[in-house]
Write a protein that holds these residues in place. Structure first.
Motif, PDB file in Angstrom:
ATOM      1  N   ALA A  43       0.835  -1.202   0.000  1.00  0.00           N
ATOM      2  CA  ALA A  43       0.000   0.000   0.000  1.00  0.00           C
ATOM      3  C   ALA A  43       0.873   1.258   0.000  1.00  0.00           C
ATOM      4  O   ALA A  43       0.579   2.242  -0.704  1.00  0.00           O
ATOM      5  CB  ALA A  43      -0.924  -0.002   1.214  1.00  0.00           C
ATOM      6  N   THR A  44       1.973   1.222   0.739  1.00  0.00           N
ATOM      7  CA  THR A  44       2.880   2.376   0.777  1.00  0.00           C
ATOM      8  C   THR A  44       3.533   2.584  -0.577  1.00  0.00           C
ATOM      9  O   THR A  44       3.623   3.724  -1.075  1.00  0.00           O
ATOM     10  CB  THR A  44       3.954   2.172   1.859  1.00  0.00           C
ATOM     11  N   VAL A  45       3.981   1.515  -1.199  1.00  0.00           N
ATOM     12  CA  VAL A  45       4.612   1.619  -2.519  1.00  0.00           C
ATOM     13  C   VAL A  45       3.613   2.144  -3.547  1.00  0.00           C
ATOM     14  O   VAL A  45       3.943   3.008  -4.375  1.00  0.00           O
ATOM     15  CB  VAL A  45       5.211   0.269  -2.953  1.00  0.00           C
ATOM     16  N   LEU A  46       2.381   1.642  -3.527  1.00  0.00           N
ATOM     17  CA  LEU A  46       1.359   2.123  -4.464  1.00  0.00           C
ATOM     18  C   LEU A  46       1.050   3.603  -4.236  1.00  0.00           C
ATOM     19  O   LEU A  46       0.879   4.370  -5.193  1.00  0.00           O
ATOM     20  CB  LEU A  46       0.088   1.286  -4.338  1.00  0.00           C
ATOM     21  N   ALA A  47       0.989   4.040  -3.000  1.00  0.00           N
ATOM     22  CA  ALA A  47       0.711   5.452  -2.706  1.00  0.00           C
ATOM     23  C   ALA A  47       1.859   6.341  -3.208  1.00  0.00           C
ATOM     24  O   ALA A  47       1.626   7.404  -3.791  1.00  0.00           O
ATOM     25  CB  ALA A  47       0.506   5.634  -1.207  1.00  0.00           C
ATOM     26  N   VAL A  48       3.097   5.882  -2.983  1.00  0.00           N
ATOM     27  CA  VAL A  48       4.254   6.651  -3.454  1.00  0.00           C
ATOM     28  C   VAL A  48       4.260   6.707  -4.974  1.00  0.00           C
ATOM     29  O   VAL A  48       4.540   7.767  -5.566  1.00  0.00           O
ATOM     30  CB  VAL A  48       5.557   6.053  -2.890  1.00  0.00           C
ATOM     31  N   GLN A  49       3.945   5.591  -5.646  1.00  0.00           N
ATOM     32  CA  GLN A  49       3.903   5.578  -7.115  1.00  0.00           C
ATOM     33  C   GLN A  49       2.828   6.529  -7.639  1.00  0.00           C
ATOM     34  O   GLN A  49       3.057   7.277  -8.601  1.00  0.00           O
ATOM     35  CB  GLN A  49       3.638   4.155  -7.621  1.00  0.00           C
ATOM     36  N   LEU A  50       1.657   6.513  -7.008  1.00  0.00           N
ATOM     37  CA  LEU A  50       0.577   7.401  -7.420  1.00  0.00           C
ATOM     38  C   LEU A  50       0.999   8.864  -7.240  1.00  0.00           C
ATOM     39  O   LEU A  50       0.767   9.701  -8.119  1.00  0.00           O
ATOM     40  CB  LEU A  50      -0.691   7.097  -6.618  1.00  0.00           C
ATOM     41  N   LEU A  51       1.632   9.134  -6.104  1.00  0.00           N
ATOM     42  CA  LEU A  51       2.105  10.494  -5.863  1.00  0.00           C
ATOM     43  C   LEU A  51       3.157  10.904  -6.885  1.00  0.00           C
ATOM     44  O   LEU A  51       3.141  12.031  -7.384  1.00  0.00           O
ATOM     45  CB  LEU A  51       2.666  10.607  -4.437  1.00  0.00           C
ATOM     46  N   MET A  52       4.043  10.005  -7.240  1.00  0.00           N
ATOM     47  CA  MET A  52       5.092  10.296  -8.236  1.00  0.00           C
ATOM     48  C   MET A  52       4.475  10.545  -9.616  1.00  0.00           C
ATOM     49  O   MET A  52       4.874  11.479 -10.318  1.00  0.00           O
ATOM     50  CB  MET A  52       6.077   9.135  -8.316  1.00  0.00           C
ATOM     51  N   ILE A  53       3.503   9.711  -9.982  1.00  0.00           N
ATOM     52  CA  ILE A  53       2.864   9.872 -11.298  1.00  0.00           C
ATOM     53  C   ILE A  53       2.156  11.227 -11.381  1.00  0.00           C
ATOM     54  O   ILE A  53       2.286  11.961 -12.368  1.00  0.00           O
ATOM     55  CB  ILE A  53       1.882   8.715 -11.576  1.00  0.00           C
ATOM     56  N   LEU A  54       1.416  11.571 -10.319  1.00  0.00           N
ATOM     57  CA  LEU A  54       0.717  12.855 -10.335  1.00  0.00           C
ATOM     58  C   LEU A  54       1.693  14.034 -10.322  1.00  0.00           C
ATOM     59  O   LEU A  54       1.446  15.049 -10.974  1.00  0.00           O
ATOM     60  CB  LEU A  54      -0.247  12.928  -9.154  1.00  0.00           C
ATOM     61  N   THR A  55       2.799  13.881  -9.588  1.00  0.00           N
ATOM     62  CA  THR A  55       3.794  14.950  -9.569  1.00  0.00           C
ATOM     63  C   THR A  55       4.422  15.123 -10.946  1.00  0.00           C
ATOM     64  O   THR A  55       4.606  16.252 -11.423  1.00  0.00           O
ATOM     65  CB  THR A  55       4.879  14.651  -8.524  1.00  0.00           C
ATOM     66  N   VAL A  56       4.738  14.000 -11.613  1.00  0.00           N
ATOM     67  CA  VAL A  56       5.325  14.076 -12.953  1.00  0.00           C
ATOM     68  C   VAL A  56       4.340  14.706 -13.933  1.00  0.00           C
ATOM     69  O   VAL A  56       4.726  15.549 -14.752  1.00  0.00           O
ATOM     70  CB  VAL A  56       5.772  12.673 -13.428  1.00  0.00           C
ATOM     71  N   ARG A  57       3.067  14.326 -13.835  1.00  0.00           N
ATOM     72  CA  ARG A  57       2.063  14.917 -14.722  1.00  0.00           C
ATOM     73  C   ARG A  57       1.902  16.410 -14.469  1.00  0.00           C
ATOM     74  O   ARG A  57       1.764  17.203 -15.402  1.00  0.00           O
ATOM     75  CB  ARG A  57       0.719  14.218 -14.542  1.00  0.00           C
ATOM     76  N   ARG A  58       1.956  16.784 -13.199  1.00  0.00           N
ATOM     77  CA  ARG A  58       1.850  18.205 -12.861  1.00  0.00           C
ATOM     78  C   ARG A  58       3.045  18.983 -13.405  1.00  0.00           C
ATOM     79  O   ARG A  58       2.885  20.053 -13.995  1.00  0.00           O
ATOM     80  CB  ARG A  58       1.766  18.344 -11.347  1.00  0.00           C
ATOM     81  N   VAL A  59       4.239  18.437 -13.224  1.00  0.00           N
ATOM     82  CA  VAL A  59       5.441  19.098 -13.735  1.00  0.00           C
ATOM     83  C   VAL A  59       5.401  19.150 -15.257  1.00  0.00           C
ATOM     84  O   VAL A  59       5.772  20.152 -15.868  1.00  0.00           O
ATOM     85  CB  VAL A  59       6.708  18.380 -13.224  1.00  0.00           C
ATOM     86  N   ASP A  60       4.923  18.067 -15.883  1.00  0.00           N
ATOM     87  CA  ASP A  60       4.820  18.038 -17.345  1.00  0.00           C
ATOM     88  C   ASP A  60       3.820  19.091 -17.830  1.00  0.00           C
ATOM     89  O   ASP A  60       4.068  19.778 -18.821  1.00  0.00           O
ATOM     90  CB  ASP A  60       4.393  16.644 -17.810  1.00  0.00           C
ATOM     91  N   GLY A  61       2.711  19.252 -17.148  1.00  0.00           N
ATOM     92  CA  GLY A  61       1.731  20.278 -17.504  1.00  0.00           C
ATOM     93  C   GLY A  61       2.326  21.677 -17.381  1.00  0.00           C
ATOM     94  O   GLY A  61       2.120  22.539 -18.244  1.00  0.00           O
ATOM     95  N   LYS A  62       3.080  21.890 -16.303  1.00  0.00           N
ATOM     96  CA  LYS A  62       3.741  23.186 -16.150  1.00  0.00           C
ATOM     97  C   LYS A  62       4.755  23.415 -17.267  1.00  0.00           C
ATOM     98  O   LYS A  62       4.853  24.518 -17.806  1.00  0.00           O
ATOM     99  CB  LYS A  62       4.445  23.271 -14.790  1.00  0.00           C
ATOM    100  N   ALA A  63       5.496  22.354 -17.617  1.00  0.00           N
ATOM    101  CA  ALA A  63       6.482  22.483 -18.694  1.00  0.00           C
ATOM    102  C   ALA A  63       5.793  22.816 -20.014  1.00  0.00           C
ATOM    103  O   ALA A  63       6.283  23.640 -20.793  1.00  0.00           O
ATOM    104  CB  ALA A  63       7.301  21.210 -18.820  1.00  0.00           C
ATOM    105  N   LEU A  64       4.645  22.183 -20.279  1.00  0.00           N
ATOM    106  CA  LEU A  64       3.910  22.476 -21.513  1.00  0.00           C
ATOM    107  C   LEU A  64       3.402  23.919 -21.524  1.00  0.00           C
ATOM    108  O   LEU A  64       3.465  24.598 -22.558  1.00  0.00           O
ATOM    109  CB  LEU A  64       2.742  21.501 -21.677  1.00  0.00           C
ATOM    110  N   ARG A  65       2.895  24.392 -20.385  1.00  0.00           N
ATOM    111  CA  ARG A  65       2.426  25.780 -20.319  1.00  0.00           C
ATOM    112  C   ARG A  65       3.592  26.750 -20.505  1.00  0.00           C
ATOM    113  O   ARG A  65       3.455  27.765 -21.200  1.00  0.00           O
ATOM    114  CB  ARG A  65       1.721  26.035 -18.984  1.00  0.00           C
ATOM    115  N   ILE A  66       4.727  26.429 -19.892  1.00  0.00           N
ATOM    116  CA  ILE A  66       5.910  27.286 -20.061  1.00  0.00           C
ATOM    117  C   ILE A  66       6.351  27.287 -21.514  1.00  0.00           C
ATOM    118  O   ILE A  66       6.677  28.336 -22.079  1.00  0.00           O
ATOM    119  CB  ILE A  66       7.050  26.824 -19.124  1.00  0.00           C
ATOM    120  N   ASP A  67       6.338  26.099 -22.144  1.00  0.00           N
ATOM    121  CA  ASP A  67       6.731  26.004 -23.546  1.00  0.00           C
ATOM    122  C   ASP A  67       5.784  26.823 -24.430  1.00  0.00           C
ATOM    123  O   ASP A  67       6.233  27.534 -25.336  1.00  0.00           O
ATOM    124  CB  ASP A  67       6.741  24.537 -23.973  1.00  0.00           C
TER     125      ASP A  67
END
Length: 179
Positions: A43-67
Motif C-alpha cells: 500500500a505504501t509503494v502504491l501510494a508513493v507511485q501514485l504520488l510520483m505519477i501525479l507529480t510528474v504529470r503536474r510538472v509536465d503540464g507546467k512544462a507544456l504551459r511554459i513552452d
C-alpha cells in the motif's frame, strides 16, 4: 483531477487507518504478521507511485504551459523584430529626405544670399549717384521768384508753386504729408 496536496492529505488520513487495521488483523490472528507487513509495504509503494505519477504529470503540464508561453513570446518578438526593421528602414528614408531637404534649403539660402549681394552691388552706383544729386541740390539751391528754392516748402506746409516736388521715375507716390 486531484492535486498532489489533496492526495497527500488523503494519504495522511487513510494511511495510518490502514496500518492500524492491518496491525489489529495481525494481532487477532486473522492475517499473519508477514502478510500484514507485505500488505502495508505494498500500500505504501502504491501510494508513493501514485504520488510520483501525479507529480510528474503536474510538472509536465507546467512544462507544456511554459513552452507555450515561450513560443507565444517568441512569436511576439518576431513580430516586434519585423516592425522594428520596417521602422528602421522608414527612419533611414526619412533621414535621407531630411538631408536632401537640408541640402536644397542650404542651396536656396546660398542662392538668395548671392542674389542679395548682387542686388546690393548693382544698386550701389545708383545710390551713390542719388546721394550726389541730393548733396548738389542741398548745397546749391536755386532761388525762385519769391526768394525760395523751387521745391522748398512754403510757410504753411505747401509747396511754393502749388504742388509738391515730383518724384517721377521712382515708382513711389507721395502723400500730401510727404509732399
Amino acid at each position: 483531477m486531484p492535486t498532489p496536496r489533496k492526495l497527500t492529505l488523503l494519504a495522511a488520513i487513510v494511511g495510518p487507518l490502514v496500518l492500524i487495521t492491518l496491525a489489529l488483523l495481525a494481532i487477532t490472528g486473522i492475517v499473519s504478521v508477514t502478510a500484514a507487513l507485505v500488505l502495508g509495504a505494498l500500500a505504501t509503494v502504491l501510494a508513493v507511485q501514485l504520488l510520483m505519477i501525479l507529480t510528474v504529470r503536474r510538472v509536465d503540464g507546467k512544462a507544456l504551459r511554459i513552452d507555450a508561453r515561450v513560443k507565444r513570446h517568441e512569436a511576439e518578438m518576431a513580430t516586434v523584430k519585423t516592425v522594428a526593421e520596417r521602422l528602421d528602414r522608414r527612419l533611414d528614408e526619412i533621414t535621407a529626405l531630411i538631408e536632401k531637404h537640408e541640402n536644397r534649403r542650404d542651396e536656396d539660402l546660398q542662392a538668395i544670399l548671392v542674389s542679395l549681394g548682387e542686388d546690393r552691388l548693382a544698386f550701389a552706383p545708383g545710390r551713390r549717384q542719388i546721394e550726389e544729386t541730393v548733396r548738389d541740390l542741398l548745397s546749391h539751391p536755386a532761388e525762385s521768384a519769391h526768394g525760395q528754392a523751387p521745391y522748398a516748402p512754403a510757410a504753411h506746409g505747401q509747396a511754393a508753386h502749388g504742388q509738391g516736388p515730383s518724384r517721377e521715375g521712382t515708382g513711389r507716390v507721395l502723400s500730401e504729408r510727404e509732399a
